[in-house]
Design a protein around this motif. Structure first.
Motif, PDB file in Angstrom:
ATOM      1  N   THR A 267     -19.211   2.700 -20.107  1.00 45.10           N
ATOM      2  CA  THR A 267     -19.071   1.703 -19.045  1.00 45.10           C
ATOM      3  C   THR A 267     -17.622   1.638 -18.584  1.00 45.10           C
ATOM      4  O   THR A 267     -16.730   1.397 -19.401  1.00 45.10           O
ATOM      5  N   PRO A 268     -17.342   1.842 -17.300  1.00 40.33           N
ATOM      6  CA  PRO A 268     -15.960   1.746 -16.834  1.00 40.33           C
ATOM      7  C   PRO A 268     -15.450   0.316 -16.958  1.00 40.33           C
ATOM      8  O   PRO A 268     -16.195  -0.637 -16.728  1.00 40.33           O
ATOM      9  N   ALA A 269     -14.200   0.168 -17.348  1.00 34.91           N
ATOM     10  CA  ALA A 269     -13.620  -1.161 -17.536  1.00 34.91           C
ATOM     11  C   ALA A 269     -12.232  -1.225 -16.931  1.00 34.91           C
ATOM     12  O   ALA A 269     -11.487  -0.245 -16.953  1.00 34.91           O
ATOM     13  N   PHE A 270     -11.908  -2.395 -16.409  1.00 37.04           N
ATOM     14  CA  PHE A 270     -10.572  -2.679 -15.882  1.00 37.04           C
ATOM     15  C   PHE A 270     -10.027  -3.879 -16.639  1.00 37.04           C
ATOM     16  O   PHE A 270     -10.635  -4.957 -16.631  1.00 37.04           O
ATOM     17  N   LEU A 271      -8.911  -3.704 -17.334  1.00 38.01           N
ATOM     18  CA  LEU A 271      -8.258  -4.786 -18.059  1.00 38.01           C
ATOM     19  C   LEU A 271      -6.866  -4.992 -17.491  1.00 38.01           C
ATOM     20  O   LEU A 271      -6.139  -4.019 -17.261  1.00 38.01           O
ATOM     21  N   ALA A 272      -6.481  -6.243 -17.281  1.00 43.44           N
ATOM     22  CA  ALA A 272      -5.172  -6.548 -16.706  1.00 43.44           C
ATOM     23  C   ALA A 272      -4.547  -7.727 -17.440  1.00 43.44           C
ATOM     24  O   ALA A 272      -5.246  -8.625 -17.912  1.00 43.44           O
TER      25      ALA A 272
ATOM     26  N   ILE B  98      -8.690  -1.428 -28.927  1.00 41.02           N
ATOM     27  CA  ILE B  98      -9.983  -1.477 -29.600  1.00 41.02           C
ATOM     28  C   ILE B  98     -11.111  -1.138 -28.635  1.00 41.02           C
ATOM     29  O   ILE B  98     -11.985  -0.327 -28.925  1.00 41.02           O
ATOM     30  N   LEU B  99     -11.091  -1.735 -27.462  1.00 42.43           N
ATOM     31  CA  LEU B  99     -12.170  -1.486 -26.509  1.00 42.43           C
ATOM     32  C   LEU B  99     -12.125  -0.070 -25.951  1.00 42.43           C
ATOM     33  O   LEU B  99     -13.153   0.467 -25.539  1.00 42.43           O
ATOM     34  N   SER B 100     -10.946   0.543 -25.943  1.00 41.07           N
ATOM     35  CA  SER B 100     -10.840   1.901 -25.405  1.00 41.07           C
ATOM     36  C   SER B 100     -11.591   2.919 -26.260  1.00 41.07           C
ATOM     37  O   SER B 100     -11.880   4.025 -25.805  1.00 41.07           O
ATOM     38  N   ASP B 101     -11.916   2.543 -27.501  1.00 45.00           N
ATOM     39  CA  ASP B 101     -12.701   3.434 -28.354  1.00 45.00           C
ATOM     40  C   ASP B 101     -14.142   3.556 -27.876  1.00 45.00           C
ATOM     41  O   ASP B 101     -14.843   4.506 -28.235  1.00 45.00           O
ATOM     42  N   SER B 102     -14.597   2.572 -27.095  1.00 44.55           N
ATOM     43  CA  SER B 102     -16.012   2.567 -26.734  1.00 44.55           C
ATOM     44  C   SER B 102     -16.279   2.451 -25.241  1.00 44.55           C
ATOM     45  O   SER B 102     -17.351   2.837 -24.787  1.00 44.55           O
ATOM     46  N   LEU B 103     -15.342   1.921 -24.482  1.00 47.45           N
ATOM     47  CA  LEU B 103     -15.533   1.770 -23.044  1.00 47.45           C
ATOM     48  C   LEU B 103     -14.774   2.877 -22.330  1.00 47.45           C
ATOM     49  O   LEU B 103     -13.551   2.923 -22.374  1.00 47.45           O
ATOM     50  N   ARG B 104     -15.498   3.745 -21.679  1.00 44.54           N
ATOM     51  CA  ARG B 104     -14.854   4.870 -21.003  1.00 44.54           C
ATOM     52  C   ARG B 104     -15.455   5.035 -19.620  1.00 44.54           C
ATOM     53  O   ARG B 104     -16.683   5.031 -19.491  1.00 44.54           O
ATOM     54  N   PRO B 105     -14.643   5.227 -18.598  1.00 41.46           N
ATOM     55  CA  PRO B 105     -13.177   5.184 -18.644  1.00 41.46           C
ATOM     56  C   PRO B 105     -12.675   3.742 -18.655  1.00 41.46           C
ATOM     57  O   PRO B 105     -13.367   2.844 -18.194  1.00 41.46           O
ATOM     58  N   ILE B 106     -11.484   3.546 -19.204  1.00 37.90           N
ATOM     59  CA  ILE B 106     -10.886   2.217 -19.234  1.00 37.90           C
ATOM     60  C   ILE B 106      -9.542   2.267 -18.518  1.00 37.90           C
ATOM     61  O   ILE B 106      -8.742   3.191 -18.725  1.00 37.90           O
ATOM     62  N   GLN B 107      -9.319   1.299 -17.654  1.00 37.12           N
ATOM     63  CA  GLN B 107      -8.078   1.221 -16.892  1.00 37.12           C
ATOM     64  C   GLN B 107      -7.310  -0.021 -17.328  1.00 37.12           C
ATOM     65  O   GLN B 107      -7.875  -1.109 -17.411  1.00 37.12           O
TER      66      GLN B 107
END
Length: 235
Positions: free
Chosen positions: A171-176, A195-204
């Motif tokens: 699931t693509p994710a955007f964190l700010a 931590i979330l980057s291990d499972s949410l791809r791609p992550i921004q």
């Protein structure tokens, strides 16, 4: 949903044909009405000379703001400090927070638009609820996740050690996060990102010098707009 129930929604219908939905979860001590009011004041930098709020830019999106159950400080899950039973207690807390109502609401929403056209968003420490609802209910892929000013506080378990975490979906994710956030330090946001980057791809991940415990304007709004546009018809 029943507006008099412990869990209900504020809904802002689309101004044109309904194509997508964004479900946005407020943080502890806030409310659905407060979040929606402040969110729709934020403006992007473009288009110049025209209305530039999120509702203006995305007239086909329905915006949904769930109200948290009346726990302490109107939060999505209880705070637990006993580290020995932290993960067990946290799962119990999620189970009896708004998860069942949220999943019921999501199931209703997918009758109107496909799940891959639904974004889940949150601010502050509201993040475990949409992620848990996402994992527990749907194997399908959501359009994306948007997280603002979130972090790992002392009362949030280490997600890697929780039985059902981390969510394993592409699931693509955007964190700010803003560097001057005095509520949740940016270092805590970086740990959550890792931590979330291990499972949410791609992550921004985006960092801003100012904006406090909120959205940087206008760059942060521009980045949210770009993320939504990039993933509206991704699948």
């Amino acid at each position: 949903m029943d507006p008099h129930s412990p869990f209900s929604y504020l809904v802002f219908p689309p101004r044109e044909e309904h194509t997508h939905t964004v479900i946005w979860f407020h943080g502890p001590g806030s409310s659905a009405s407060e979040l929606s009011s402040e969110l729709f004041k934020c403006k992007a930098s473009q288009p110049e000379g025209q209305p530039r709020t999120l509702r203006d830019i995305f007239p086909t999106i329905k915006w949904v703001f769930p109200r948290a159950p009346p726990l302490d400080m109107s939060r999505w899950f209880h705070r637990w400090y006993n580290e020995q039973y932290e993960a067990l207690r946290f799962n119990h807390s999620l189970r009896y927070s708004g998860i069942s109502q949220i999943t019921d609401g999501l199931e209703e929403e997918v009758y109107q638009v496909p799940v891959n056209r639904i974004f889940l968003a949150w601010i502050g420490q509201g993040f475990p609820t949409p992620i848990s609802a996402c994992e527990l209910t749907f194997q399908a892929r959501f359009a994306g996740l948007i997280g603002l000013s979130s972090g790992l506080a002392s009362y949030v378990p280490r997600l890697r050690h929780m039985p059902r975490f981390p969510l394993v979906l592409p699931t693509p994710a955007f964190l700010a996060h803003c560097a001057d956030d005095e509520v949740i330090p940016i270092e805590s946001g970086r740990r959550l990102r890792d931590i979330l980057s291990d499972s949410l791809r791609p992550i921004q991940w985006k960092e801003y010098s100012d904006g406090g415990h909120w959205i940087n304007e206008p760059q942060g709004v521009d980045d949210i707009v770009a993320f939504i546009k990039r993933n509206m018809y991704r699948y």
